[in-house]
Design a protein around this motif. Sequence first.
Motif, PDB file in Angstrom:
ATOM      1  N   SER A 122       0.836  -1.200   0.000  1.00 57.19           N
ATOM      2  CA  SER A 122       0.000   0.000   0.000  1.00 57.19           C
ATOM      3  C   SER A 122       0.879   1.261   0.000  1.00 57.19           C
ATOM      4  CB  SER A 122      -1.001  -0.041   1.173  1.00 57.19           C
ATOM      5  OG  SER A 122      -0.370   0.100   2.430  1.00 57.19           O
ATOM      6  N   TYR A 123       0.669   2.147   0.962  1.00 53.97           N
ATOM      7  CA  TYR A 123       1.358   3.430   0.946  1.00 53.97           C
ATOM      8  C   TYR A 123       2.833   3.319   1.318  1.00 53.97           C
ATOM      9  CZ  TYR A 123      -3.432   4.987   0.589  1.00 53.97           C
ATOM     10  OH  TYR A 123      -4.724   5.162   0.162  1.00 53.97           O
ATOM     11  N   GLY A 124       3.250   2.142   1.758  1.00 59.08           N
ATOM     12  CA  GLY A 124       4.663   1.938   2.030  1.00 59.08           C
ATOM     13  C   GLY A 124       5.497   1.822   0.770  1.00 59.08           C
ATOM     14  N   LEU A 125       4.871   1.561  -0.372  1.00 59.71           N
ATOM     15  CA  LEU A 125       5.617   1.354  -1.613  1.00 59.71           C
ATOM     16  C   LEU A 125       6.353   2.606  -2.067  1.00 59.71           C
ATOM     17  CD1 LEU A 125       3.114  -0.879  -3.600  1.00 59.71           C
ATOM     18  CD2 LEU A 125       5.271  -1.565  -2.567  1.00 59.71           C
ATOM     19  N   VAL A 126       5.904   3.786  -1.634  1.00 62.41           N
ATOM     20  CA  VAL A 126       6.588   5.013  -2.064  1.00 62.41           C
ATOM     21  C   VAL A 126       7.998   5.095  -1.493  1.00 62.41           C
ATOM     22  CG1 VAL A 126       4.424   6.273  -2.332  1.00 62.41           C
ATOM     23  CG2 VAL A 126       5.640   6.377  -0.142  1.00 62.41           C
ATOM     24  N   GLY A 127       8.299   4.310  -0.470  1.00 60.46           N
ATOM     25  CA  GLY A 127       9.632   4.314   0.110  1.00 60.46           C
ATOM     26  C   GLY A 127      10.575   3.306  -0.516  1.00 60.46           C
ATOM     27  N   TYR A 128      10.104   2.547  -1.507  1.00 59.00           N
ATOM     28  CA  TYR A 128      10.916   1.502  -2.134  1.00 59.00           C
ATOM     29  C   TYR A 128      11.300   1.886  -3.557  1.00 59.00           C
ATOM     30  CZ  TYR A 128       9.891  -1.835   1.593  1.00 59.00           C
ATOM     31  OH  TYR A 128       9.817  -2.469   2.808  1.00 59.00           O
ATOM     32  N   PRO A 129      12.420   1.356  -4.047  1.00 56.88           N
ATOM     33  CA  PRO A 129      12.707   1.487  -5.482  1.00 56.88           C
ATOM     34  C   PRO A 129      11.618   0.787  -6.288  1.00 56.88           C
ATOM     35  CG  PRO A 129      14.649   0.682  -4.270  1.00 56.88           C
ATOM     36  CD  PRO A 129      13.481   0.619  -3.325  1.00 56.88           C
ATOM     37  N   GLU A 130      11.507   1.159  -7.552  1.00 59.29           N
ATOM     38  CA  GLU A 130      10.501   0.546  -8.423  1.00 59.29           C
ATOM     39  C   GLU A 130      11.017  -0.823  -8.876  1.00 59.29           C
ATOM     40  OE1 GLU A 130       8.454   4.608 -10.135  1.00 59.29           O
ATOM     41  OE2 GLU A 130      10.269   3.872 -11.088  1.00 59.29           O
ATOM     42  N   ALA A 131      10.914  -1.782  -7.953  1.00 60.29           N
ATOM     43  CA  ALA A 131      11.562  -3.079  -8.119  1.00 60.29           C
ATOM     44  C   ALA A 131      10.909  -3.953  -9.174  1.00 60.29           C
ATOM     45  CB  ALA A 131      11.560  -3.826  -6.777  1.00 60.29           C
ATOM     46  N   GLY A 132       9.708  -3.607  -9.602  1.00 61.79           N
ATOM     47  CA  GLY A 132       9.021  -4.459 -10.566  1.00 61.79           C
ATOM     48  C   GLY A 132       9.384  -4.198 -12.012  1.00 61.79           C
ATOM     49  N   LEU A 133      10.173  -3.157 -12.290  1.00 58.65           N
ATOM     50  CA  LEU A 133      10.431  -2.769 -13.676  1.00 58.65           C
ATOM     51  C   LEU A 133      11.024  -3.902 -14.503  1.00 58.65           C
ATOM     52  CD1 LEU A 133      11.787   0.873 -13.209  1.00 58.65           C
ATOM     53  CD2 LEU A 133       9.600   0.180 -14.191  1.00 58.65           C
ATOM     54  N   HIS A 134      11.962  -4.661 -13.922  1.00 58.37           N
ATOM     55  CA  HIS A 134      12.629  -5.713 -14.691  1.00 58.37           C
ATOM     56  C   HIS A 134      11.644  -6.783 -15.168  1.00 58.37           C
ATOM     57  CE1 HIS A 134      16.811  -4.537 -14.408  1.00 58.37           C
ATOM     58  NE2 HIS A 134      16.649  -4.275 -13.136  1.00 58.37           N
ATOM     59  N   GLY A 135      10.624  -7.046 -14.382  1.00 53.79           N
ATOM     60  CA  GLY A 135       9.720  -8.147 -14.716  1.00 53.79           C
ATOM     61  C   GLY A 135       8.500  -7.760 -15.527  1.00 53.79           C
ATOM     62  N   LEU A 136       8.271  -6.463 -15.742  1.00 51.57           N
ATOM     63  CA  LEU A 136       7.060  -6.029 -16.435  1.00 51.57           C
ATOM     64  C   LEU A 136       7.154  -6.298 -17.928  1.00 51.57           C
ATOM     65  CD1 LEU A 136       6.477  -2.608 -14.623  1.00 51.57           C
ATOM     66  CD2 LEU A 136       5.117  -4.699 -14.368  1.00 51.57           C
ATOM     67  N   THR A 137       6.120  -6.925 -18.473  1.00 54.16           N
ATOM     68  CA  THR A 137       6.052  -7.198 -19.907  1.00 54.16           C
ATOM     69  C   THR A 137       5.148  -6.172 -20.583  1.00 54.16           C
ATOM     70  OG1 THR A 137       4.126  -8.652 -19.753  1.00 54.16           O
ATOM     71  CG2 THR A 137       6.310  -9.654 -19.411  1.00 54.16           C
ATOM     72  N   ALA A 138       5.175  -6.162 -21.898  1.00 56.42           N
ATOM     73  CA  ALA A 138       4.305  -5.264 -22.655  1.00 56.42           C
ATOM     74  C   ALA A 138       2.837  -5.538 -22.333  1.00 56.42           C
ATOM     75  CB  ALA A 138       4.569  -5.412 -24.149  1.00 56.42           C
ATOM     76  N   ASP A 139       2.478  -6.795 -22.201  1.00 52.77           N
ATOM     77  CA  ASP A 139       1.091  -7.131 -21.867  1.00 52.77           C
ATOM     78  C   ASP A 139       0.713  -6.622 -20.484  1.00 52.77           C
ATOM     79  OD1 ASP A 139       0.679  -8.331 -24.303  1.00 52.77           O
ATOM     80  OD2 ASP A 139       1.074 -10.372 -23.571  1.00 52.77           O
ATOM     81  N   ASP A 140       1.641  -6.720 -19.521  1.00 54.25           N
ATOM     82  CA  ASP A 140       1.376  -6.213 -18.174  1.00 54.25           C
ATOM     83  C   ASP A 140       1.065  -4.719 -18.216  1.00 54.25           C
ATOM     84  OD1 ASP A 140       1.971  -8.705 -17.051  1.00 54.25           O
ATOM     85  OD2 ASP A 140       4.084  -8.204 -16.774  1.00 54.25           O
ATOM     86  N   VAL A 141       1.860  -3.986 -18.939  1.00 55.64           N
ATOM     87  CA  VAL A 141       1.716  -2.526 -18.990  1.00 55.64           C
ATOM     88  C   VAL A 141       0.439  -2.142 -19.732  1.00 55.64           C
ATOM     89  CG1 VAL A 141       2.811  -0.382 -19.738  1.00 55.64           C
ATOM     90  CG2 VAL A 141       4.218  -2.247 -18.853  1.00 55.64           C
ATOM     91  N   ARG A 142       0.160  -2.815 -20.854  1.00 51.73           N
ATOM     92  CA  ARG A 142      -1.079  -2.520 -21.589  1.00 51.73           C
ATOM     93  C   ARG A 142      -2.312  -2.769 -20.721  1.00 51.73           C
ATOM     94  NH1 ARG A 142       1.369  -5.526 -25.873  1.00 51.73           N
ATOM     95  NH2 ARG A 142       2.161  -4.174 -27.540  1.00 51.73           N
ATOM     96  N   GLU A 143      -2.319  -3.884 -19.989  1.00 53.52           N
ATOM     97  CA  GLU A 143      -3.477  -4.222 -19.164  1.00 53.52           C
ATOM     98  C   GLU A 143      -3.644  -3.222 -18.032  1.00 53.52           C
ATOM     99  OE1 GLU A 143      -6.791  -5.843 -17.455  1.00 53.52           O
ATOM    100  OE2 GLU A 143      -5.972  -6.039 -19.479  1.00 53.52           O
TER     101      GLU A 143
END
Length: 579
Positions: free
Chosen positions: A143-164
């Motif tokens: 939840s709101y704790g994510l603003v304190g973390y690096p954007e760790a999901g970038l490596h795993g995001l696919t084009a389909d993930d982003v489109r959806e």
Amino acid sequence: MTTETGPGHTTADGIVHTTVDGIRTVLAPAAGPVTAGLLFRVGRADETLATSGVTHLVEHLALHRHGLGDLHYNGATAAAYTHFHVTGTPADVVEYLNGVCAALRDLPMDRLETEKEILRTEAAGRRHGPGEAMATWRYGSRSYGLVGYPEAGLHGLTADDVREWARSRFTAENAVLWITAGSVPEGLDLTLPAGEWLPLPEPTSALPATPAWFHGDDGGVVLSSVLPRSTEASLFADVLGKELFRELRQKGGYSYTAAADYTPRDTGSATVTAYADALPQKQDALVGAFVDVFAKLRAGRVEQADLDSVRASALAAFDTPELAARMLPGHAMDLLLRHRTLTTAEARAEIEAVTVADLHRVAKAVWADALMSVPGRGVDWAGLSAAPAQSPDTVTGRRYSSVEDGSVALLVAADGVSVVSPRGQVTVRYAECSLMQVHPDGGRHLVGNDGFSLTVEPTLHGITAAQLAPMDAAVPAASVVRMPPRDPSRIPRPDEAKVQARLTRTAPRSGTVTALIWLLGTITVFVGCFSGLVVLALTDPEVSPEGTDWFSIAFLTCVTGFFAFMWSLQLRKRRRGEG
């Protein structure tokens, strides 16, 4: 395409409410260039740690086609919303907003990997504010704790993930548009996918109790508190800022910056944050003075003059020219978050009604929910409890001692993994794992929902892929992010001198402990069997016609328990890497 505009109405303050292509829209005229903003109710708090960065990535992709023109525009991704804004002529605004919506309908996926690199570069150069660590300690890795973390999901995001993500979140029903104009500019085409308003994420918690404190590393004191959104809480933050500045800078000379802030978090809650910096030699004195300021306000010693001053400033904001246009961004945000919207008259009345007693109540509420970051010694003396700095327990599993230091051990079990050392213990249960980054070389980094994290490096613990199989099988697939190969220089290697020193120091001890475990185990089994036979005999009326000898039974039970305890003690030491 012709813009579809719905029927509207005008508020008492002159703000026009209408719809454009199904998007709620608010308008108010202003002299000079037109400024507009398109808000979406989606932000970092809606993500998971394993998908973190997806909203920011959509924002970047949506803006890519605007290029390097002179148009003043930008985008921003916050915890609960995403904002595209622009200033220019009506034609500029139409071009920008049409371009954003066209890109959201068909994101330029050929830019996906490039924009990921840009986001990673942006993060590397970003200065972290004093409040970011507060979010992770308060909310954990959700939840709101994510603003304190690096954007760790970038490596795993696919084009389909982003489109959806764009299709389901960046919709007409989940947006609000504001424009400083008397009418909707001609030519707007804001067609977006159909959807629904996205409710605010439920806040999570990593704090067993408040008020609480933890050791920070920014050299200053930070205090945050979450409380209901209200006019009195907003004014309290202003009064608190004045009091901190007066006591910590003007009188005490401890700080250069001493301030407080009130920031809406969601529909019904806001965060009050107070901050003060100090030189190392003044930090202990600063903490004491900082706590004294809160003690004064909690005791009800709020200066009427301070309330009158901040009230006058708040009321003066209503006397600015083109007030309706200036109110638009906040008005649109309240619509987006479904917070109550007030007319100027209602807002004035609430400000004028706030009393010193109201601020006293807010001061007590702020302290009751406080989380405080301090640079030095703790503040238990002020009635705050230490926030958890280590996990409360460890898993029971196979032990893998550090090849450099036998006092550091990795414990791998069917339900979780722990790292234990003289400095403490950290555990991540697989079912509560928000992120596991997997490197091709075998390294793994795990983060629990509570914010505790640990790293598994096969090179440092002598663990194989087969031995890590329970971990890979049990961590939820949605939490796994597969990382690209690491540069060989970034893969940890054990210090050979430390390895040899440990082997020399622990080899005899390890053999002794092993022998002792076998000896105690054998004795325990023998004594247990012997005691069992004796107990059966002593309770048999034919063998003991005079009755059961309870003293002997108790004695044999104690002897068996003693050897069993010593055996289990050595086994626990072995699992912890102490032998």
